[in-house]
Scaffold this active site. Structure first.
Site, mmCIF file in Angstrom:
data_model
loop_
_atom_site.group_PDB
_atom_site.id
_atom_site.type_symbol
_atom_site.label_atom_id
_atom_site.label_comp_id
_atom_site.label_asym_id
_atom_site.label_seq_id
_atom_site.Cartn_x
_atom_site.Cartn_y
_atom_site.Cartn_z
ATOM 1 N N CYS A 70 -3.708 10.790 1.689
ATOM 2 C CA CYS A 70 -2.942 9.563 1.417
ATOM 3 C C CYS A 70 -1.558 9.866 0.858
ATOM 4 O O CYS A 70 -0.547 9.565 1.467
ATOM 5 C CB CYS A 70 -3.686 8.701 0.416
ATOM 6 S SG CYS A 70 -5.398 8.521 0.831
ATOM 7 N N LYS A 77 0.837 -1.217 0.000
ATOM 8 C CA LYS A 77 0.000 0.000 0.000
ATOM 9 C C LYS A 77 0.866 1.260 0.000
ATOM 10 O O LYS A 77 0.628 2.212 -0.760
ATOM 11 C CB LYS A 77 -0.900 -0.016 1.229
ATOM 12 C CG LYS A 77 -1.604 1.278 1.527
ATOM 13 C CD LYS A 77 -2.643 1.594 0.479
ATOM 14 C CE LYS A 77 -3.167 3.010 0.653
ATOM 15 N NZ LYS A 77 -4.277 3.294 -0.229
#
Ligand code: SAJ
Length: 441
Positions: free
Chosen positions: A268, A214
């Site tokens: 993010c 991720k």
């Protein structure tokens, strides 16, 4: 190796989703409409009230309808606290804390409050993005404050969310998922749950590898955007247009440059590289530099505006689109805030307009108010709504017809025809064109 009890997809009849934000709410609604009973949990009483009434507190295409259907069917209920269930999904914020270290307090709290609800055979999945080792470390240790042992009585896995704000619902269904288990049986148990609503492939690995996958995905984008931003700066110096350079370079089958912009926002891409840097500080120099390049973009944009306005006494700037990117209402880490701050510090009057954002740390105005008497309009977010702006009408409102397009999203010829001088980030113009005769400049 003893893998503990076997995973059984039919076992999950009731799931508890902790955190009803950008990821948790769509996931809860999706599970509920796939036939699972879902309790959605949030510490914010307004969110609980809102979802209980069948509404989404997040602007996302199709989400209102999905939440409404899920609550009306009785499968989705909202609660301020977790309840015993077969599976738990944790989707809470993991922002940057002081010194660019991950702030895991919400995760710690979520794990602690679910401990009393745990039963043997439960599955706990962490979706939040976390530094490497968090699932097998902090999460496992907190859950083992219960009488149960991970790998024997509990299944614990990391399944990082991958959806793009603006396309959450379709990507939630279609995207491939990477699931990392604390043990292989943990990964299998999570696969059984996600295969209830995912049509993409599900790839199984260990928990720490899934965490790094991720982080690698979002770091790839951050470094690539930094490269595009640096190319834009280089093109300014060289005197060529970065848009053309990127377009033609991307014709190469193995090149895929992203686009320059006013900086990297969102919760993010501007945060996750720090989790890798935190884990391996001595081997992540490129990541730090990319963060510096992207973090300095708002200052660059403000400097271009400031320089351009030097000939005007007491200038006023209208910022158009202050969300962190186009077509979202999300202000988290938005570069627009830094652009505004730099301009205000330079003594420039700043007005802001965004057709989507509802809550902002800047005073928002409607488009006409923001542009009236302005000397420069700066596009910071490429909202679709801006493509239909009428340059003639805007030109009549403004004192000076200048447009700085940091997203390279408008057609400059159309605006130039209306007497605007248009500057696009990285367009490499040696000097700004003179305004068309008759223009108000
Ligand atoms: N940006 C540029 N140039 C570009 C692309 C983006 O300047 O070419 C800027 C955007 O304007 C924005 C920021 O970067 O300010 C991030 O935007 P984004 O669209 O790249 O990413 P997010 O934060 O909206 O969503 C990302 C996605 N990650 C990837 O594409 C690898 C999404 O799939 C993730 O689920 C999400 O982060 C997340 O939660 O991690």
């Amino acid at each position: 190796m003893n893998h503990g009890p076997r995973a059984d997809s039919r076992a999950v009849q009731h799931a508890c989703v902790i955190g009803l934000g950008y990821i948790g709410l769509p996931t809860a609604a999706m599970l509920a409409t796939s036939g699972i009973r879902v309790t959605g949990v949030d510490i914010n009483p307004q969110v609980v009230q809102w979802v209980s009434n069948g509404n989404s507190h997040i602007l996302e295409a199709g989400l209102d309808t999905l939440v409404h259907a899920a609550t009306r069917s009785g499968n989705l209920v909202a609660s301020p606290v977790p309840v015993p269930a077969d599976a738990f999904i944790i989707a809470v914020p993991t922002p940057l804390g002081p010194n660019e270290q991950a702030d895991l307090s919400s995760l710690r709290h979520a794990a602690e409050v679910l401990v009393p609800c745990l039963r043997s055979g439960n599955l706990v999945v962490l979706e939040s993005t976390v530094p490497p080792g968090t699932t097998s470390g902090l999460l496992r240790a907190t859950l083992e404050q219960s009488p149960f042992r991970v790998g024997r009585d509990l299944f614990v896995a990391h399944c990082p969310e991958r959806v793009l704000p603006g396309r959450i619902l379709s990507e939630l269904i279609q995207n491939d998922r990477v699931i990392g288990g604390v043990t292989p049986a943990c990964a299998e148990a999570a696969r059984a749950l996600y295969s209830r609503f995912t049509t993409g492939a599900i790839h199984l690995t260990d928990a720490t590898t899934a965490e790094v996958v991720k982080l690698a995905e979002n770091t790839y984008r951050d470094v690539n955007i930094a490269l595009a931003n640096e190319m834009a700066r280089a093109c300014e110096v060289i005197g060529v247009d970065v848009g053309e350079v990127i377009r033609f370079a991307n014709q190469h089958p193995r090149v895929s440059l992203l686009q320059p912009g006013p900086g990297v926002g969102g919760h993010c891409i501007s945060v996750d590289p720090w989790f890798l840097i935190q884990a391996a500080p001595d081997t992540t120099h490129l990541l730090r530099i990319a963060r510096q390049v992207n973090d300095s973009q708002p200052c660059m944009v403000a400097a271009i505006a400031q320089e351009w306005l030097r000939d005007i006494e007491a200038p006023t700037v209208a910022l158009l689109g202050i969300a962190y990117k186009g077509n979202v209402d999300d202000m988290r880490e938005s570069p627009a805030i830094a652009v505004a701050r730099h301009l205000i510090t330079a003594g420039i009057e700043v007005r802001a307009h965004d057709p989507l954002v509802r809550n902002a740390p800047l005073d928002l105005m409607d488009a006409r108010q923001a542009l009236a008497g302005c000397d420069l309009a700066v596009i910071l977010a490429d909202h679709d709504a801006f493509m239909g702006l009428d340059p003639d009408e805007i030109g009549r409102l403004m004192r000076t017809r200048r447009l700085l397009d940091t997203r390279r999203c408008i057609d400059p010829r159309k605006w130039e025809t209306s007497g605007f001088v248009v500057k696009r980030l990285g367009d490499g113009r040696p000097e700004r064109k003179k305004p068309a005769p008759g223009a108000s400049e």
